[in-house]
Design an enzyme around this catalytic site. Sequence first.
Site, PDB file in Angstrom:
ATOM      1  N   CYS A 101       0.863  -1.191   0.000  1.00 18.49           N
ATOM      2  CA  CYS A 101       0.000   0.000   0.000  1.00 18.49           C
ATOM      3  C   CYS A 101       0.890   1.228   0.000  1.00 18.49           C
ATOM      4  CB  CYS A 101      -0.900  -0.011   1.235  1.00 18.49           C
ATOM      5  SG  CYS A 101      -1.989   1.424   1.341  1.00 18.49           S
ATOM      6  N   HIS A 143      -9.150  -3.672  -1.808  1.00 20.17           N
ATOM      7  CA  HIS A 143      -8.125  -2.916  -1.086  1.00 20.17           C
ATOM      8  C   HIS A 143      -8.453  -1.419  -1.116  1.00 20.17           C
ATOM      9  CE1 HIS A 143      -3.772  -2.009  -0.002  1.00 20.17           C
ATOM     10  NE2 HIS A 143      -4.230  -0.843  -0.428  1.00 20.17           N
ATOM     11  N   GLU A 144      -8.755  -0.896  -2.313  1.00 20.56           N
ATOM     12  CA  GLU A 144      -9.005   0.548  -2.431  1.00 20.56           C
ATOM     13  C   GLU A 144     -10.270   0.954  -1.685  1.00 20.56           C
ATOM     14  OE1 GLU A 144      -6.665   2.344  -3.295  1.00 20.56           O
ATOM     15  OE2 GLU A 144      -5.492   0.708  -4.144  1.00 20.56           O
ATOM     16  N   HIS A 147     -10.036   1.587   2.004  1.00 17.31           N
ATOM     17  CA  HIS A 147      -9.544   2.912   2.417  1.00 17.31           C
ATOM     18  C   HIS A 147     -10.703   3.870   2.712  1.00 17.31           C
ATOM     19  CE1 HIS A 147      -5.197   2.682   1.973  1.00 17.31           C
ATOM     20  NE2 HIS A 147      -5.318   2.092   0.799  1.00 17.31           N
TER      21      HIS A 147
HETATM   22 NI    NI Z   1      -3.669   1.149  -0.120  1.00 14.94          NI
END
Ligand code: NI
Length: 179
Positions: A101, A143-144, A147
């Site tokens: 990341c 993953h995104e 966030h």
């Molecule tokens: Ni990330």
Amino acid sequence: MTVRQILKMGDPRLLRVAQPVTQFDSDELHLLITDMLDTMVAANGAGLAAPQIGEDLRVVIFGSGSPNPRYPEAPIVPRTVLCNPVITPLGDAEVHDWEGCLSVPGLRGVVPRWQRIRYTGFDPYGDPIDRTVEDFHARVVQHECDHLDGKLYPMRVRDFTKFGYTEVLFPGLDATQDD
Ligand code: NI
């Protein structure tokens, strides 16, 4: 072109639940997306979420349309700007694979993700996006989107014997293209 500073783990702005986009096709939104694209490309990232540059909005970008030097063997994911995403897992299958990341530089960990998902949302003009994807594409999206809910991948690592410094885990990788 503005390459913005990427916040690192420990910054409380990475832990917020981001706000939905309410105004599509606005100058502010287009400017934010331009900055996000410039920042992601400059960092060789596979994706970037608005909170990583300190913007409290549910916007993610990912994909390149060409091979990523950090993940050269990964399938090509189309360049996508996704606002207000919603992810629905399809089936129970999980896959475990390495992630890094841009907000956690120098480290990699094995993270479980849904193997197959449907994701919906909107492009910057407010037009709907609806895709069913799997494997690497599904991993990047999960993953995104994490966030946007204040989750960084280390929070999802289950086996901490598979979490460490990239230069130690993968000595062959070019450090300048890491994370
Ligand atoms: Ni990330």
